[in-house]
Motif scaffolding. Structure first.
Motif, short mmCIF file in Angstrom:
data_model
loop_
_atom_site.label_atom_id
_atom_site.label_comp_id
_atom_site.label_asym_id
_atom_site.label_seq_id
_atom_site.Cartn_x
_atom_site.Cartn_y
_atom_site.Cartn_z
N LEU A 177 -11.35 1.57 71.61
CA LEU A 177 -12.16 1.37 72.82
C LEU A 177 -13.38 0.45 72.59
O LEU A 177 -13.55 -0.52 73.31
CB LEU A 177 -12.62 2.71 73.40
N GLY A 201 -19.48 2.68 65.42
CA GLY A 201 -20.08 3.01 64.13
C GLY A 201 -19.61 4.34 63.55
O GLY A 201 -19.81 4.62 62.39
N ILE A 202 -18.98 5.16 64.39
CA ILE A 202 -18.51 6.45 63.88
C ILE A 202 -17.40 6.23 62.86
O ILE A 202 -16.45 5.51 63.14
CB ILE A 202 -18.00 7.34 65.05
N PRO A 203 -17.54 6.81 61.67
CA PRO A 203 -16.55 6.58 60.61
C PRO A 203 -15.16 7.05 61.02
O PRO A 203 -15.03 8.04 61.75
CB PRO A 203 -17.06 7.44 59.45
N PRO A 224 -25.88 0.84 73.79
CA PRO A 224 -25.97 1.38 72.42
C PRO A 224 -24.91 2.46 72.16
O PRO A 224 -24.46 2.61 71.03
CB PRO A 224 -27.37 2.00 72.36
N ALA A 225 -24.50 3.17 73.21
CA ALA A 225 -23.48 4.21 73.01
C ALA A 225 -22.16 3.59 72.56
O ALA A 225 -21.45 4.15 71.72
CB ALA A 225 -23.28 5.01 74.30
N ILE A 226 -21.84 2.40 73.12
CA ILE A 226 -20.62 1.71 72.69
C ILE A 226 -20.74 1.31 71.22
O ILE A 226 -19.80 1.48 70.43
CB ILE A 226 -20.37 0.46 73.56
N ASN A 227 -21.91 0.79 70.85
CA ASN A 227 -22.12 0.43 69.45
C ASN A 227 -21.98 1.65 68.54
O ASN A 227 -21.40 1.59 67.46
CB ASN A 227 -23.50 -0.19 69.24
N LEU A 228 -22.52 2.76 69.03
CA LEU A 228 -22.43 4.00 68.27
C LEU A 228 -20.96 4.38 68.07
O LEU A 228 -20.54 4.78 66.99
CB LEU A 228 -23.17 5.11 69.02
N MET A 229 -20.20 4.20 69.14
CA MET A 229 -18.78 4.55 69.09
C MET A 229 -18.06 3.75 68.01
O MET A 229 -17.18 4.27 67.32
CB MET A 229 -18.16 4.28 70.45
#
Lengths: 269, 286
Positions: free
Chosen positions: B156, B115-117, B108-113
């Motif tokens: 990344l 998702g950061i605008p 999920p951290a990769i997905n979050l990465m």
């Protein structure tokens, strides 16, 4: 050799996640102290630099985009998975179109939106022009997640439904869709994140007005645009951090929700 | 009878929806190229693509976009040099070196990465990376190198996501065979699994290149944006994307057409990258 490999792999992973946590931590730590009640006042002035109008504009834009893009994207998924013959010319064409769409940079979307919606169709800088532009942008995302969700539904369910005499439509909406729902929802949530984070596609379509949009043909600015304009002006750095905090928190929440729904889908399989 | 007509009607709606992407892509291509190509032919393809002067306010104005083309290419190469090795190795870590418990949090951290605008990345670059670069290499701190680092970070998640999936897709027998022959875990992963996953890994790199060349709002804050021929790794540069955003607000007439033409050139770059991506991906699937 083995040790070098192990070291390189671990170092890279450490760097990747270290940077991620650093970025999030940095924005949160620097921004939270600057969040003041005056930033949420109803009207924007150069004194309060309120982000309230931007929050409202963001919510409106997200809502309208979902309204436009969800049916089109989900129906495309229905067609591709439930109706189309695999490998037909039309399917191939649609697939190339969506894959190309997903590779187009947001600034090109923005320019297209400006040329087509703003100028050609005379929508001006408006909520409508912005909505339509980002709707096209998130289509590939919604289509792909719908496709994946539908394909993860076992064929037994469909056959069972047909055997009981249900038609194709009824099978899709009553049997397949409920099972595929978490996957589709998680795609929609990712789209929301995409819209919230978008700047380049909106600058010349939604415009950058500081007031709350009062209709479809009224301009506004989203939170991300607000943050960009403040940071390029360079006069309200503290407010930029504060806006960044709100954006990061929204993204964190959306991602959490999407992960939760994604897990639900894999469990239901 | 009524039910059948509803079935047919809805099928029509589904097909119509599916055609919307096709219609969209045709419209986008039409507007970008119809807006940009006439200017290119009027101004001269060679003058436009190879001109080294971008001076819209001169009389007569010069609209050479070679500085921006090179700018885009340089920051993309820089981003690839930084993001790709780290990305592929991180993907390897996630797929082969990481236990399930940790993975549950890292994925999920990769997905979050992703998702950061980009504006948040850009602002981070402006307030953290730019001062560091200024400290170490002098100047304003806004440069090709700064933009490369930031873009390297931003691509990344793209590189990791797809590489990891393709590493996981390699049949377990490859790994087992290698272990059975006496190779260590590390050697099996690096010499057997990664090569077997190479088409997927390559696709992820191409996707990352597309992301980097198309990125706008993050680059605009850290690259310096001077419309001149790139002078060095630690000097400012302007990319095609930032050229469009910066000047569109006030451009008129020929100047505006020149910006649309810049988008047309960028678009062609993207179409080439996309085509290569599709070819590599298709080949990998077969």
């Amino acid at each position: 050799m083995s040790r070098i490999t192990r070291f390189a792999v671990k170092l890279s992973a450490f760097l990747t996640f270290g940077i991620l946590f650093f970025i999030i931590g940095y924005i949160l730590l620097k921004g939270i102290p600057y969040i003041k009640p005056s930033m949420f006042e109803f009207e924007y002035t150069t004194n309060n630099v309120s982000m309230f109008p931007a929050i409202v504009a963001t919510i409106l834009l997200v809502g309208l985009t979902l309204l436009v893009a969800t049916p089109i994207g989900v129906f495309t998924g229905f067609y591709l998975v439930e109706y189309a013959k695999k490998g037909s010319k039309l399917v191939e064409l649609i697939r190339i179109a969506t894959e190309t769409l997903s590779g187009i940079p947001s600034i090109v979307y923005g320019l297209f939106g400006m040329l087509f919606f703003v100028i050609k169709l005379k929508f001006q800088y408006s909520l409508l022009a912005g909505t339509l532009t980002v709707s096209i942008m998130v289509l590939p995302l919604i289509i792909r997640s719908t496709e994946e969700a539908l394909m993860s539904v076992g064929n037994g369910l469909r056959e069972g439904s047909f055997a009981l005499g249900a038609g194709k439509l009824r099978t899709i909406f009553r049997v397949v869709l409920p099972v595929a729902m978490p996957g589709i929802l998680s795609g929609l949530i990712l789209s929301i994140g995409r819209v919230i984070g978008e700047t380049a596609a909106l600058m010349y379509t939604l415009g950058t007005a500081t007031k709350i949009p009062d209709g479809l043909f009224s301009s506004g600015r989203t939170l991300a645009l607000h943050m960009y304009i403040l940071s390029s002006e360079g006069m309200h750095v503290n407010e930029v951090y504060a806006t960044g905090v709100i954006l990061v928190i929204i993204v964190l929440l959306l991602n959490g929700l999407s992960t939760y729904l994604g897990n639900k889908l894999t469990k239901g399989r | 009878m009524k039910k059948n007509s509803l079935e047919g009607f809805m099928k029509g709606i589904f097909i119509l929806s599916a055609l919307m992407s096709v219609i969209s892509i045709v419209l986008i291509m039409y507007f970008i190229f119809a807006g940009g190509l006439p200017f290119i032919f009027e101004y001269g393809l060679k003058n436009f693509l190879l001109g080294t002067q971008w001076k819209p306010s001169n009389i007569p104005a010069s609209y050479g976009i070679l500085p921006m083309i090179l700018g885009s290419i340089y920051v993309t190469i820089g981003a690839t040099a930084i993001g790709v090795p780290i990305g592929i190795l991180t993907a390897t870590f996630l797929a082969k070196f990481c236990n399930d418990k940790l993975y549950k949090y890292l994925k999920p951290a990769i997905n979050l990465m992703s998702g950061i605008p980009s504006i948040v990345y850009g602002f981070f670059g402006l307030t953290v990376i730019v001062p560091i670069m200024r400290e170490f290499f002098g100047g304003t701190g806004m440069s090709i190198a700064t933009a490369s680092i930031l873009l390297g970070i931003m691509i990344l998640p793209t590189v990791i996501g797809m590489s990891e999936a393709s590493i996981r897709a390699v049949p377990a027998t490859y790994y087992e065979g290698s272990i059975a022959l006496g190779a260590t875990h590390e050697r099996s992963v690096m010499k057997v699994i990664l090569p077997a996953a190479k088409s997927g890994v390559l696709s992820s790199v191409i996707l990352g290149i597309g992301r980097a060349i198309g990125e706008t709002m993050a680059v605009i804050l850290v690259a310096g944006n001077q419309p001149r021929m790139p002078k060095g790794l630690f000097k400012g540069v302007r990319t095609m994307t930032t050229n469009i955003v910066m000047e569109m607000a006030y451009a008129a007439d020929q100047h505006r057409e020149a910006l649309i033409a810049t988008a047309a050139v960028l678009f062609i770059f993207i179409l080439i990258i996309n085509t290569v991506f599709l070819i590599v991906k298709r080949r990998g699937e077969n």
